[in-house]
Design an enzyme around this catalytic site. Structure first.
Site, PDB file in Angstrom:
ATOM      1  N   LYS A   1       0.897   0.528  -5.216  1.00  0.00           N
ATOM      2  CA  LYS A   1       2.020   1.385  -4.814  1.00  0.00           C
ATOM      3  C   LYS A   1       2.239   2.460  -5.891  1.00  0.00           C
ATOM      4  CE  LYS A   1       3.825  -2.302  -1.984  1.00  0.00           C
ATOM      5  NZ  LYS A   1       4.953  -2.846  -1.260  1.00  0.00           N
TER       6      LYS A   1
ATOM      7  N   SER B   1       4.616 -10.042   0.343  1.00  0.00           N
ATOM      8  CA  SER B   1       5.009 -11.085  -0.621  1.00  0.00           C
ATOM      9  C   SER B   1       3.948 -12.164  -0.816  1.00  0.00           C
ATOM     10  CB  SER B   1       6.336 -11.726  -0.207  1.00  0.00           C
ATOM     11  OG  SER B   1       7.358 -10.751  -0.166  1.00  0.00           O
TER      12      SER B   1
ATOM     13  N   GLY C   1       8.171  -6.851  -0.279  1.00  0.00           N
ATOM     14  CA  GLY C   1       8.953  -6.389  -1.427  1.00  0.00           C
ATOM     15  C   GLY C   1       9.926  -7.401  -1.994  1.00  0.00           C
TER      16      GLY C   1
ATOM     17  N   HIS D   1       1.662   2.454   5.955  1.00  0.00           N
ATOM     18  CA  HIS D   1       2.491   1.432   5.303  1.00  0.00           C
ATOM     19  C   HIS D   1       3.966   1.666   5.630  1.00  0.00           C
ATOM     20  CE1 HIS D   1       4.511  -0.940   2.231  1.00  0.00           C
ATOM     21  NE2 HIS D   1       3.406  -1.657   2.221  1.00  0.00           N
TER      22      HIS D   1
ATOM     23  N   GLU E   1       1.628  -6.391   8.325  1.00  0.00           N
ATOM     24  CA  GLU E   1       2.636  -6.352   7.263  1.00  0.00           C
ATOM     25  C   GLU E   1       4.025  -6.293   7.879  1.00  0.00           C
ATOM     26  OE1 GLU E   1       2.292  -4.257   3.847  1.00  0.00           O
ATOM     27  OE2 GLU E   1       0.218  -4.842   3.542  1.00  0.00           O
TER      28      GLU E   1
ATOM     29  N   GLY F   1       0.760  -7.039  -2.994  1.00  0.00           N
ATOM     30  CA  GLY F   1       1.552  -5.988  -3.615  1.00  0.00           C
ATOM     31  C   GLY F   1       1.901  -6.331  -5.048  1.00  0.00           C
TER      32      GLY F   1
HETATM   33  P1  PGA Z   1       4.580  -7.088  -1.750  1.00  0.00           P
HETATM   34  O1  PGA Z   1       3.976  -5.830  -1.033  1.00  0.00           O
HETATM   35  O2  PGA Z   1       3.444  -8.080  -1.930  1.00  0.00           O
HETATM   36  O3  PGA Z   1       5.128  -6.599  -3.035  1.00  0.00           O
HETATM   37  O4  PGA Z   1       5.616  -7.666  -0.827  1.00  0.00           O
HETATM   38  C1  PGA Z   1       3.104  -6.030   0.016  1.00  0.00           C
HETATM   39  C2  PGA Z   1       2.713  -4.759   0.680  1.00  0.00           C
HETATM   40  O5  PGA Z   1       3.539  -3.850   0.807  1.00  0.00           O
HETATM   41  O6  PGA Z   1       1.555  -4.664   1.099  1.00  0.00           O
END
Ligand code: PGA
Length: 256
Positions: free
Chosen positions: A10, A206, A167, A94, A161, A227
């Site tokens: 990200k 997550s 997040g 995304h 997703e 992520g």
């Molecule tokens: P995250 O992000 O693992 O921090 O939840 C996942 C993603 O957005 O692909």
């Protein structure tokens, strides 16, 4: 089909930080030739990925692209620019880009076209915003998938997703739910023809070492898209090394 394990950092990792990150990561995951590994960095750090990952078997790529190849689009980055940096993957659609930049199913398809024209693989994120019964989610995902019909399934990865599982502070999607949705997506893709059956479907939201094994054991889960947990190279390595010991899963993969 090799199990895919990848990450998007990200809006994290300056080029200096990315160099340190990849220098730490590469030795930790270079013993996994049977897995398809990839790292998607911010535009400004992709040259570092080329420098550090060329020849390692680990792929690299970007988190967005403009649908046109060149022109008057201040601040944008095009597919040929990414291909020139050795990118093999580009993520589109995304939830954060849909939220922050108004990305839509239509613009996603245009971007997929550009990515594939330049020989790269599009990782298309799909998913529902809120938890809902599976038939409602299935319909929403079908709407997101059907627009991809005109694209090349040979250069496509679907990332499921669910927004509610992405997040800090998000819920953890139960593995059984993820398996159910992946099976629905697989069924939906199969109606588009045989080439579509080989499109990898990976899960993101997550993902953590504690959940990776259960997720990878689910039917239709061909890999994981990580992520924030992957920002620590040791944690990404731990997830990348997750065994897929379930004999049924192994057998299904061998037949794929
Ligand atoms: P995250 O992000 O693992 O921090 O939840 C996942 C993603 O957005 O692909």
């Amino acid at each position: 089909m090799r199990v895919m394990i990848g990450t998007s950092s990200k809006m994290n990792l300056t080029s200096t930080e990315a160099a340190a990150y990849l220098d730490a990561l590469v030795p930790l995951i270079s013993d996994l030739p049977d897995r398809q590994l990839f790292v998607l960095l911010p535009f400004t750090s992709i040259w570092v990925a080329r420098d550090r990952l060329a020849g390692t078997g680990i792929g690299w790529g970007a988190q967005d692209v403009h649908p046109e190849d060149a022109g008057a689009h201040t601040g944008d980055v095009s597919a040929p620019m990414l291909a020139d940096l050795g990118c093999t993957y580009v993520e589109v659609g995304h939830r954060e880009r849909r939220r922050d930049h108004g990305e839509t199913n239509e613009s996603v398809v245009a971007k997929v076209g550009a990515i594939q024209r330049w020989g790269m693989t599009a990782i298309v994120c799909i998913g529902e915003v809120q938890r809902a019964p599976s038939d409602v989610v299935g319909e929403e995902l079908d709407r997101q998938i059907e627009r991809l019909a005109a694209t090349d399934p040979g250069h496509l990865v679907i990332a499921y997703e669910p927004a509610w599982a992405i997040g800090v502070g998000a819920e953890t999607a139960p593995a059984a739910w993820v398996g159910q949705v992946h099976t629905m997506i697989r069924t939906s893709l199969a109606t588009a023809g045989p080439a579509w059956q080989a499109v990898p479907i990976i899960y993101g939201g997550s993902v953590a070492p504690a959940t990776a094994r259960d997720l990878l054991g689910q039917p239709g889960v061909d890999g994981l898209f990580v992520g924030r947990q992957a920002l620590d190279p040791r944690v990404f390595s731990e997830i990348a090394h997750t065994p897929t010991t379930d004999p049924a899963v192994r057998q299904r993969r061998a037949g794929a």
